[in-house]
Design an enzyme around this catalytic site. Structure first.
Site, PDB file in Angstrom:
ATOM      1  CE1 TYR A   1      -1.894  -5.863  11.222  1.00  0.00           C
ATOM      2  CE2 TYR A   1      -4.245  -6.323  11.260  1.00  0.00           C
ATOM      3  CZ  TYR A   1      -3.138  -5.755  10.648  1.00  0.00           C
ATOM      4  OH  TYR A   1      -3.306  -5.076   9.467  1.00  0.00           O
TER       5      TYR A   1
ATOM      6  CE  LYS B   1      -2.404  -2.076  11.101  1.00  0.00           C
ATOM      7  NZ  LYS B   1      -1.615  -1.002  10.452  1.00  0.00           N
TER       8      LYS B   1
ATOM      9  NE  ARG C   1       6.691  12.529  19.300  1.00  0.00           N
ATOM     10  CZ  ARG C   1       7.579  12.247  20.263  1.00  0.00           C
ATOM     11  NH1 ARG C   1       7.274  12.498  21.531  1.00  0.00           N
ATOM     12  NH2 ARG C   1       8.721  11.674  19.978  1.00  0.00           N
TER      13      ARG C   1
ATOM     14  CB  THR D   1       0.249  -6.385   0.400  1.00  0.00           C
ATOM     15  OG1 THR D   1      -0.026  -7.111   1.623  1.00  0.00           O
ATOM     16  CG2 THR D   1      -0.821  -5.325   0.194  1.00  0.00           C
TER      17      THR D   1
ATOM     18  CB  ILE E   1      -0.946  -0.024   1.219  1.00  0.00           C
ATOM     19  CG1 ILE E   1      -1.971  -1.150   1.067  1.00  0.00           C
ATOM     20  CG2 ILE E   1      -1.659   1.323   1.377  1.00  0.00           C
ATOM     21  CD1 ILE E   1      -2.800  -1.397   2.318  1.00  0.00           C
TER      22      ILE E   1
END
Length: 264
Positions: free
Chosen positions: A169, A173, A125, A204, A16
């Site tokens: 995971y 997310k 940040r 991917t 991506i």
């Protein structure tokens, strides 16, 4: 369509991030900074952009987004080279091993969260700090206000619905979605937009090169109404929309790009 400077993390290879970097170049962004842990795959992306868009300037810097000094050094180099940061897309991420919580080691939990959540936070940040300090690009449409910058974080459909055997995971997310919404609130007064995309099963290397991963996610492909994997370029299109002035009133949104999986 995209004056200014774009920064994309996790941009190596054919995933991506790489598709997003190429999409920015195709859409007219002529100053692009890319980073990835793998220097060789990062160079592949840089070469691909330069071969099809020779007028595009590409800054390539390999590094680990989980390193608390790397994000700051990357943005410092981008500003030194290109003068500003207008669009930031945080794609760097890893999958976790297919274990339930009781079988997940502390090392595995920390590995996934260090890259997926901590790395996203460190990157955003540094990007937000720079965007807040600069003047916004002039708006060519009087009906739309100028913005100082736009950040898009890459979360996942599993940050919304979860699946078996992926506690680290899914949690990482979900954290990216929460981070996105909090930053959207905090930086609205700086004329900075912060959104995220939540891809479904995308074709991917992270998915295709590991048989155990493919086996775990194929049921999700069959469950989704469109019954196919998405392509990296399809996610990149959603990212570019969120970065663009066409999304000038979209703030704190988690856009799902998953072939309808979370609607079932």
């Amino acid at each position: 369509m995209f004056p200014g400077v774009a920064v994309i993390t996790g941009a190596g290879g054919t995933g991506i991030g790489a598709a997003t970097a190429k999409a920015f170049a195709a859409a007219g962004c002529e100053r692009i900074a890319i980073t990835d842990l793998n220097e060789d795959s990062l160079q592949q992306t840089a070469d691909a952009i330069k071969s099809t868009h020779p007028n595009t300037r590409v800054l390539s810097k390999a590094g680990n987004v989980a390193d608390d000094h790397f994000a700051d050094s990357l943005i410092e180099e981008v500003v030194s080279t290109f003068g500003r940061v207008d669009y930031a897309v945080n794609c760097a991420g890893v999958l976790g091993k297919p274990f339930r919580s009781a079988e997940t080691s502390l090392e595995e939990f920390d590995r996934v969260n260090s890259i997926n959540y901590r790395g996203c936070w460190l990157s955003s940040r540094a990007e937000l700090r720079q965007m807040a300090s600069q003047e916004g690009l002039p708006s060519h449409d009087p009906s739309r206000p100028s913005q100082k910058g736009s950040v898009v974080n890459v979360a996942s459909q599993l940050g919304i619905v979860s699946r078996p055997g992926a506690p680290a995971y899914c949690g990482s997310k979900s954290a990216v979605i929460g981070l996105t919404r909090a930053d959207a609130i905090d930086y609205s007064r700086d004329n900075i937009r912060v959104n995220c995309v939540c891809p479904g099963v995308i074709e991917t290397p992270l998915v295709m090169e590991k048989p155990e991963v493919r086996a775990a996610i194929l049921p999700a492909v069959e469950t989704a109404p469109m019954k196919r994997m998405g392509q990296p370029a399809e996610v990149a299109d959603a990212i570019l929309f969120l970065c663009s002035t066409q999304a000038s009133f979209v703030q704190g949104h988690a856009m799902v790009v998953d072939g309808g999986y979370v609607t079932v």
